[in-house]
Design a protein around this motif. Structure first.
Motif, PDB file in Angstrom:
ATOM      1  N   CYS A  12       0.822  -1.214   0.000  1.00  8.00           N
ATOM      2  CA  CYS A  12       0.000   0.000   0.000  1.00  8.00           C
ATOM      3  C   CYS A  12       0.853   1.261   0.000  1.00  8.00           C
ATOM      4  O   CYS A  12       0.559   2.221  -0.693  1.00  8.00           O
ATOM      5  CB  CYS A  12      -0.924   0.026   1.213  1.00  8.00           C
ATOM      6  N   VAL A  13       1.931   1.224   0.787  1.00  6.81           N
ATOM      7  CA  VAL A  13       2.795   2.404   0.868  1.00  6.81           C
ATOM      8  C   VAL A  13       3.512   2.621  -0.460  1.00  6.81           C
ATOM      9  O   VAL A  13       3.632   3.745  -0.936  1.00  6.81           O
ATOM     10  CB  VAL A  13       3.789   2.273   2.039  1.00  6.81           C
ATOM     11  N   SER A  17      -1.456   4.992  -2.655  1.00  9.72           N
ATOM     12  CA  SER A  17      -2.837   5.318  -2.973  1.00  9.72           C
ATOM     13  C   SER A  17      -3.663   5.315  -1.693  1.00  9.72           C
ATOM     14  O   SER A  17      -3.357   4.601  -0.739  1.00  9.72           O
ATOM     15  CB  SER A  17      -3.422   4.332  -3.993  1.00  9.72           C
ATOM     16  N   LEU A  18      -4.677   6.102  -1.677  1.00 12.57           N
ATOM     17  CA  LEU A  18      -5.521   6.295  -0.508  1.00 12.57           C
ATOM     18  C   LEU A  18      -6.904   5.736  -0.785  1.00 12.57           C
ATOM     19  O   LEU A  18      -7.502   6.034  -1.820  1.00 12.57           O
ATOM     20  CB  LEU A  18      -5.629   7.793  -0.195  1.00 12.57           C
ATOM     21  N   GLU A  19      -7.403   4.917   0.121  1.00  8.15           N
ATOM     22  CA  GLU A  19      -8.787   4.467   0.050  1.00  8.15           C
ATOM     23  C   GLU A  19      -9.632   5.432   0.869  1.00  8.15           C
ATOM     24  O   GLU A  19      -9.296   5.728   2.015  1.00  8.15           O
ATOM     25  CB  GLU A  19      -8.938   3.060   0.640  1.00  8.15           C
ATOM     26  N   GLU A  45      -2.301  14.415  -1.449  1.00  5.13           N
ATOM     27  CA  GLU A  45      -1.341  14.261  -2.552  1.00  5.13           C
ATOM     28  C   GLU A  45      -1.390  12.874  -3.176  1.00  5.13           C
ATOM     29  O   GLU A  45      -0.761  12.624  -4.189  1.00  5.13           O
ATOM     30  CB  GLU A  45       0.071  14.552  -2.049  1.00  5.13           C
ATOM     31  N   TYR A  46      -2.139  11.958  -2.573  1.00  4.67           N
ATOM     32  CA  TYR A  46      -2.194  10.582  -3.044  1.00  4.67           C
ATOM     33  C   TYR A  46      -3.320  10.379  -4.044  1.00  4.67           C
ATOM     34  O   TYR A  46      -4.391  10.954  -3.893  1.00  4.67           O
ATOM     35  CB  TYR A  46      -2.421   9.618  -1.876  1.00  4.67           C
ATOM     36  N   PRO A  47      -3.099   9.515  -5.029  1.00  3.72           N
ATOM     37  CA  PRO A  47      -4.242   9.111  -5.857  1.00  3.72           C
ATOM     38  C   PRO A  47      -5.213   8.356  -4.955  1.00  3.72           C
ATOM     39  O   PRO A  47      -4.793   7.661  -4.034  1.00  3.72           O
ATOM     40  CB  PRO A  47      -3.627   8.207  -6.913  1.00  3.72           C
ATOM     41  N   LEU A 148      -2.077  11.414   7.511  1.00  2.00           N
ATOM     42  CA  LEU A 148      -1.954  10.666   6.248  1.00  2.00           C
ATOM     43  C   LEU A 148      -0.494  10.735   5.835  1.00  2.00           C
ATOM     44  O   LEU A 148       0.005  11.800   5.499  1.00  2.00           O
ATOM     45  CB  LEU A 148      -2.813  11.282   5.150  1.00  2.00           C
ATOM     46  N   LEU A 149       0.205   9.627   5.927  1.00  3.42           N
ATOM     47  CA  LEU A 149       1.642   9.631   5.591  1.00  3.42           C
ATOM     48  C   LEU A 149       1.854   9.493   4.106  1.00  3.42           C
ATOM     49  O   LEU A 149       1.170   8.850   3.406  1.00  3.42           O
ATOM     50  CB  LEU A 149       2.340   8.502   6.322  1.00  3.42           C
TER      51      LEU A 149
END
Length: 149
Positions: A12-13, A17-19, A45-47, A148-149
């Motif tokens: 995931c890292v 991407s962010l759910e 900043e994450y998709p 959110l890292l």
């Protein structure tokens, strides 16, 4: 899956991407303010990809029946859009939608945030260390709280 700090797994890292798990009242909010759907993509900043839990969809069916004709059509339109854009996940173990959302978000091991305007749920998410996306009425835009890292 190798676990990293804060419960995230390496896959995931690396995907970064962010759910975004959508709560019932947030979907209703999107039907009232459809322009917010595009803000979900730019809040971090994450998709991102959104997740609708089966229990939330069932709650929305009940809510829909209680709405007037125009609002029901707006909600159905947004739901149709979201069903094509979001992953639908069934969690049958939780007694209600809020608990299902917390269980899903805390058990993912991925970058995850919950989109809700429910104050009680936001409090529970804060206590569980789960980031939250919410609508700020004054600025009429989405904001997030949490790490959110």
């Amino acid at each position: 899956m190798e676990a990293l700090g804060l419960g995230y797994n390496r896959e995931c890292v690396q995907q970064r991407s962010l759910e975004i798990v959508l709560d019932t009242n947030f979907v209703v909010l999107l039907s009232e303010h459809p322009h917010l759907i595009s803000q979900l993509d730019s809040i971090t900043e994450y998709p991102s990809k959104c997740v609708l839990l089966g229990v939330v969809l069932r709650e929305l069916e009940i809510v829909s029946r209680q709405l007037g004709r125009t609002k029901r059509r707006l909600l159905e339109s947004v739901l149709d859009h979201l069903k094509h854009r979001c992953s639908v996940v069934d969690i049958e173990t939780a007694p209600d939608a809020d608990q299902a959302i917390i269980e899903y978000a805390s058990g993912r091991g991925c970058l995850v945030a919950v989109a809700t305007n429910d104050r009680e749920l936001r409090k529970r998410l804060r206590e569980a260390g789960i980031p939250c996306i919410y609508f700020r009425e004054e600025s009429r835009r989405l904001e997030y709280e949490g790490l959110l890292l």
